[in-house]
Design a protein around this motif. Structure first.
Motif, PDB file in Angstrom:
ATOM      1  N   GLU A  60      -1.944   3.615 -11.932  1.00  0.00           N
ATOM      2  CA  GLU A  60      -1.078   3.770 -10.758  1.00  0.00           C
ATOM      3  C   GLU A  60      -1.904   3.988  -9.486  1.00  0.00           C
ATOM      4  O   GLU A  60      -1.593   3.430  -8.433  1.00  0.00           O
ATOM      5  N   ILE A  63      -3.577   0.657  -8.493  1.00  0.00           N
ATOM      6  CA  ILE A  63      -2.614  -0.294  -7.945  1.00  0.00           C
ATOM      7  C   ILE A  63      -2.168   0.130  -6.553  1.00  0.00           C
ATOM      8  O   ILE A  63      -2.088  -0.693  -5.637  1.00  0.00           O
ATOM      9  N   SER A  64      -1.899   1.427  -6.363  1.00  0.00           N
ATOM     10  CA  SER A  64      -1.465   1.873  -5.037  1.00  0.00           C
ATOM     11  C   SER A  64      -2.595   1.737  -4.022  1.00  0.00           C
ATOM     12  O   SER A  64      -2.358   1.428  -2.857  1.00  0.00           O
ATOM     13  N   LYS A  66      -4.930  -0.588  -4.101  1.00  0.00           N
ATOM     14  CA  LYS A  66      -5.016  -2.019  -3.788  1.00  0.00           C
ATOM     15  C   LYS A  66      -3.876  -2.434  -2.869  1.00  0.00           C
ATOM     16  O   LYS A  66      -4.080  -3.188  -1.918  1.00  0.00           O
ATOM     17  N   THR A  67      -2.679  -1.932  -3.112  1.00  0.00           N
ATOM     18  CA  THR A  67      -1.525  -2.258  -2.289  1.00  0.00           C
ATOM     19  C   THR A  67      -1.709  -1.747  -0.869  1.00  0.00           C
ATOM     20  O   THR A  67      -1.443  -2.458   0.093  1.00  0.00           O
ATOM     21  N   ARG A  68      -2.186  -0.508  -0.728  1.00  0.00           N
ATOM     22  CA  ARG A  68      -2.433   0.045   0.601  1.00  0.00           C
ATOM     23  C   ARG A  68      -3.495  -0.766   1.333  1.00  0.00           C
ATOM     24  O   ARG A  68      -3.402  -0.994   2.528  1.00  0.00           O
ATOM     25  N   GLU A  70      -4.268  -3.977   0.877  1.00  0.00           N
ATOM     26  CA  GLU A  70      -3.774  -5.306   1.230  1.00  0.00           C
ATOM     27  C   GLU A  70      -2.784  -5.263   2.388  1.00  0.00           C
ATOM     28  O   GLU A  70      -2.747  -6.162   3.211  1.00  0.00           O
ATOM     29  N   THR A  71      -1.965  -4.224   2.457  1.00  0.00           N
ATOM     30  CA  THR A  71      -0.954  -4.154   3.511  1.00  0.00           C
ATOM     31  C   THR A  71      -1.470  -3.484   4.768  1.00  0.00           C
ATOM     32  O   THR A  71      -0.808  -3.502   5.792  1.00  0.00           O
ATOM     33  N   GLU A  73      -1.923  -0.279   5.149  1.00  0.00           N
ATOM     34  CA  GLU A  73      -1.443   1.090   5.282  1.00  0.00           C
ATOM     35  C   GLU A  73      -2.606   2.047   5.119  1.00  0.00           C
ATOM     36  O   GLU A  73      -3.568   1.759   4.429  1.00  0.00           O
TER      37      GLU A  73
END
Length: 93
Positions: A60, A63-64, A66-68, A70-71, A73
Motif C-alpha cells: 500500500e 502504491i500510494s 507511486k500514485t503521489r 505520478e499525480t 501530489e
C-alpha cells in the motif's frame, strides 16, 4: 483499513522494530519466561498486526508513493516539463 505509512522509511523501520521484538521475545523466553511475552504487543503495534499485515502495508505504501509521484501530489503543485525551443517542431512554408 489501511496498513500503509506516510513514507517507505517509516514503514521499513516499523517492520524492523516488529521483527526484532518478535525475535527478542522468542530468544529471551528461555531466561525471562513469560515476561518475554511483554514484547509481543510491541511487535503487534509495530507490524500493525501480523507480518502479513505489514507486508500488505508495504505494498500500500509503495502504491500510494507511486500514485503521489505520478499525480504530483505532495510537491505543492503538479509540474509539467517544458520543452526547449530546439525540440519544438518548425513550421514549414
Amino acid at each position: 483499513m489501511s496498513f500503509g505509512n506516510a513514507s517507505i522509511t517509516i514503514h521499513l523501520l516499523r517492520g524492523l522494530l516488529g521483527i526484532l521484538a518478535l525475535l527478542l521475545a522468542a530468544w529471551s523466553y528461555k531466561w525471562l519466561g513469560l515476561f518475554s511475552l511483554l514484547l509481543l504487543p510491541v511487535a503487534l503495534w509495530a507490524l500493525k498486526g501480523c507480518p502479513l499485515c505489514w507486508t500488505v502495508g508495504l505494498f500500500e505504501t509503495l502504491i500510494s508513493r507511486k500514485t503521489r509521484h505520478e499525480t504530483g501530489e505532495g510537491e505543492g503543485k503538479a509540474t509539467t516539463r517544458q520543452c526547449p525551443d530546439a525540440c519544438t517542431p518548425r513550421q514549414t512554408q
